[in-house]
Write an enzyme that holds these catalytic residues in place. Structure first.
Site, PDB file in Angstrom:
ATOM      1  N   TYR A 144       0.727  -1.196   0.015  1.00  0.00           N
ATOM      2  CA  TYR A 144       0.107  -0.104   0.005  1.00  0.00           C
ATOM      3  C   TYR A 144       0.872   1.191  -0.015  1.00  0.00           C
ATOM      4  O   TYR A 144       1.790   1.361   0.893  1.00  0.00           O
ATOM      5  CB  TYR A 144      -0.843  -0.036   1.267  1.00  0.00           C
ATOM      6  CG  TYR A 144      -1.737   1.090   1.216  1.00  0.00           C
ATOM      7  CD1 TYR A 144      -2.929   1.542   0.402  1.00  0.00           C
ATOM      8  CD2 TYR A 144      -1.626   2.366   2.366  1.00  0.00           C
ATOM      9  CE1 TYR A 144      -3.549   2.564   0.666  1.00  0.00           C
ATOM     10  CE2 TYR A 144      -2.377   3.302   2.441  1.00  0.00           C
ATOM     11  CZ  TYR A 144      -3.359   3.577   1.523  1.00  0.00           C
ATOM     12  OH  TYR A 144      -4.200   4.587   1.842  1.00  0.00           O
ATOM     13  N   ASP A 239       9.251   2.806  -0.298  1.00  0.00           N
ATOM     14  CA  ASP A 239       8.596   3.300   0.510  1.00  0.00           C
ATOM     15  C   ASP A 239       8.640   2.970   1.868  1.00  0.00           C
ATOM     16  O   ASP A 239       7.931   1.759   2.416  1.00  0.00           O
ATOM     17  CB  ASP A 239       6.839   2.703   0.142  1.00  0.00           C
ATOM     18  CG  ASP A 239       5.737   3.516   0.652  1.00  0.00           C
ATOM     19  OD1 ASP A 239       6.102   4.308   1.919  1.00  0.00           O
ATOM     20  OD2 ASP A 239       4.747   3.505   0.566  1.00  0.00           O
ATOM     21  N   LYS A 267       4.139   8.680   8.750  1.00  0.00           N
ATOM     22  CA  LYS A 267       4.089   8.486  10.233  1.00  0.00           C
ATOM     23  C   LYS A 267       4.959   8.781  11.275  1.00  0.00           C
ATOM     24  O   LYS A 267       4.701   9.922  11.696  1.00  0.00           O
ATOM     25  CB  LYS A 267       3.964   6.611   9.986  1.00  0.00           C
ATOM     26  CG  LYS A 267       2.826   6.413   9.144  1.00  0.00           C
ATOM     27  CD  LYS A 267       2.287   4.697   9.073  1.00  0.00           C
ATOM     28  CE  LYS A 267       1.012   4.787   8.222  1.00  0.00           C
ATOM     29  NZ  LYS A 267       0.903   4.085   7.148  1.00  0.00           N
TER      30      LYS A 267
HETATM   31  C1  LIG Z   1       0.245   4.319   5.819  1.00  0.00           C
HETATM   32  C2  LIG Z   1       1.073   4.391   4.603  1.00  0.00           C
HETATM   33  C3  LIG Z   1       0.992   5.199   3.693  1.00  0.00           C
HETATM   34  C4  LIG Z   1       0.045   6.488   3.146  1.00  0.00           C
HETATM   35  O1  LIG Z   1       0.347   7.407   4.206  1.00  0.00           O
HETATM   36  P1  LIG Z   1      -0.912   8.319   4.463  1.00  0.00           P
HETATM   37  O2  LIG Z   1      -0.348   9.296   5.588  1.00  0.00           O
HETATM   38  O3  LIG Z   1      -1.899   7.572   5.478  1.00  0.00           O
HETATM   39  O4  LIG Z   1      -1.324   9.218   3.417  1.00  0.00           O
HETATM   40  C5  LIG Z   1       1.847   4.953   2.321  1.00  0.00           C
HETATM   41  N1  LIG Z   1       2.666   3.973   2.222  1.00  0.00           N
HETATM   42  C6  LIG Z   1       2.871   2.936   3.246  1.00  0.00           C
HETATM   43  C7  LIG Z   1       3.886   1.923   3.353  1.00  0.00           C
HETATM   44  C8  LIG Z   1       1.991   3.245   4.285  1.00  0.00           C
HETATM   45  O5  LIG Z   1       1.960   2.329   5.259  1.00  0.00           O
END
Ligand SMILES: *Cc1c(COP(=O)(O)O)cnc(C)c1O
Length: 431
Positions: A144, A239, A267
């Site tokens: 994701y 990511d 995060k």
């Molecule tokens: C949470 C998440 C996102 C998206 O971040 P948001 O702040 O919710 O838009 C993107 N990549 C990964 C791996 C994530 O866990």
């Protein structure tokens, strides 16, 4: 467990907010419940409006490495707010934050702050496309990367496919350039590069997938991605929105010893405030406006309060690297406890762990990709979830998410969790 106040708020919430929540997974819908509404949280504990106390394994889905309302992170915040909340003109803390990230990540020479992980990945892809003058991107099933259009895709049938939108409202034309491969399957990547390699702008991957439970990328797989993207001149994007500053201070790239061309953060770097960032090699990042032609902007990007909290959070981690060892010890304890429970109860399950990320899957292992994850017994998980909630333990309300440990979780919390998990499994599996 009394949840009357939560129920009342929820009934009101659904009148004004779709599903009563501002992000779908908060709805508890997948486990057949209505959400609890939170009053406050401290350390490893979260308290709902009815006064119920839970050991929290959501921890805001990752940002709270040091637990809720950590005093050291919070100290000085009030002073910052009183000075002003946002200026639309730069502040020094943005520079300090950028330097802190660049110093920690050798592969990141420059960084741009944004407001969410979604923005970080979306912007990184735009830059990668501009840099390579190519359109296609490659992602992996089960990873994701936020909810921007070109990343909201799943694979069609077969292992190598063109993306299919996972959501109405995403035009087929937008995802036609998104290719999807199977996680941990280098062969599928090699095949797709043979066919499309010279058109692939970027490969984006969660080095440890944290959005299909926890599935660690195999070293050969990630190394293979590094090799093939170099060979074809594609940009490799890690990511690290979950893994950055969590798996190690230097993220997954430090643990695996692989330098991607670009990295996305979120995060933890916001310590619970809305923050994201993307960065990478200078040559690539200098594509970004106002130095280069790629437009990317944000009214609240680099917000002083968010920068201050994030800076504090990361600085504490930097000065206390022992936290990583401690956190891993806690996660190992949880892992071992879960494994013992599975054995004692003769339940088919698999525990995956990467650093302080843990997931108990109700399916036989090994679990190495999305297909494996999908074999889980979701109905049993739903019962398990409810039984844990009754016992004062809050998991993400789906089988397909990680348990996020924080440094505030005590040995006592972990021991209680293992015991409660045993009881919840007894009930879920009729033992
Ligand atoms: C949470 C998440 C996102 C998206 O971040 P948001 O702040 O919710 O838009 C993107 N990549 C990964 C791996 C994530 O866990």
């Amino acid at each position: 467990m009394n949840t009357r106040k939560s129920e009342n708020i929820y009934q009101e919430a659904v009148k004004y907010i779709p599903g009563g929540v501002n992000s779908p997974v908060r709805a508890f819908k997948s486990v057949g419940l209505n959400p609890i509404f939170v009053d406050k949280a401290k350390g490893s504990k979260i308290y709902d409006v009815d006064g119920n106390e839970y050991i929290d394994y959501i921890c805001s889905w990752g940002p709270l490495m040091l637990g809720h309302s950590n005093e050291d992170v919070l100290s000085g915040v009030e002073e910052i707010i009183r000075k002003g909340t946002s200026y639309g003109v730069p502040t020094e803390i943005e520079v300090k934050m950028a330097k802190l990230i660049v110093d920690a990540y050798p592969a990141v020479e420059m960084v741009r702050m944004v407001n969410s992980g979604t923005e970080a990945t979306m912007s990184a892809l735009r830059v990668a496309r501009a840099y390579t003058k190519r359109n296609k991107i490659l992602k992996f099933e089960g990873c994701y990367h936020g909810h921007s259009d070109s990343l909201l895709v799943k694979s069609g049938s077969g292992t190598i496919t063109y993306g299919v939108p996972t959501s109405p409202g995403v035009p087929k034309d937008v995802v036609k350039d998104t290719l999807v491969c199977r996680y941990n399957d280098l062969e599928s990547v090699q095949k797709i590069f043979k066919e499309h390699g010279n058109d692939i702008a970027a490969v984006i991957v969660e080095p440890v997938a944290g959005n299909m439970g926890v599935v660690a990328g195999k070293k050969e797989f990630l190394e293979g991605l590094r090799t093939i993207t170099k060979e074809y001149g594609s940009v490799l994007i890690f990511d690290e929105v979950i893994t950055g500053f969590r798996l190690a201070f230097g993220g997954a790239q430090e643990v695996y010893g692989i330098e991607p061309d670009m990295t996305c953060f979120g995060k933890i770097i916001g310590a619970g405030l809305p923050v994201g960032a993307y960065g990478g090699k200078r040559e690539i990042m200098e594509m970004v406006s106002p130095v280069g032609p790629v437009y990317q902007a944000g009214t609240l990007s680099g917000n002083p309060l968010a920068m201050y909290m994030g800076y504090k959070n990361i600085s504490i981690l930097k000065e206390n690297k022992n936290i990583y060892k401690e956190l891993e010890q806690k996660a190992i304890k949880l892992e071992n406890g879960f494994k013992e429970n599975l054995e004692k109860l003769n339940v088919k399950g698999t525990v995956n762990r990467a650093g302080s990320l843990v997931c108990l899957f109700f399916a036989e292992g090994p679990i190495e990709n999305y297909e494996d994850v999908m074999k889980c017994d979701v109905e049993k998980f739903n019962i398990y979830f409810k039984e844990l909630l009754k016992r004062g333990i809050l998991l993400a309300p789906t089988q397909f998410e990680a348990m996020f440990l924080s440094n505030a979780h005590t040995d006592e919390d972990i021991e209680y969790t293992i015991k409660a998990s045993y009881e919840a499994m007894e009930i879920a599996f009729d033992k």
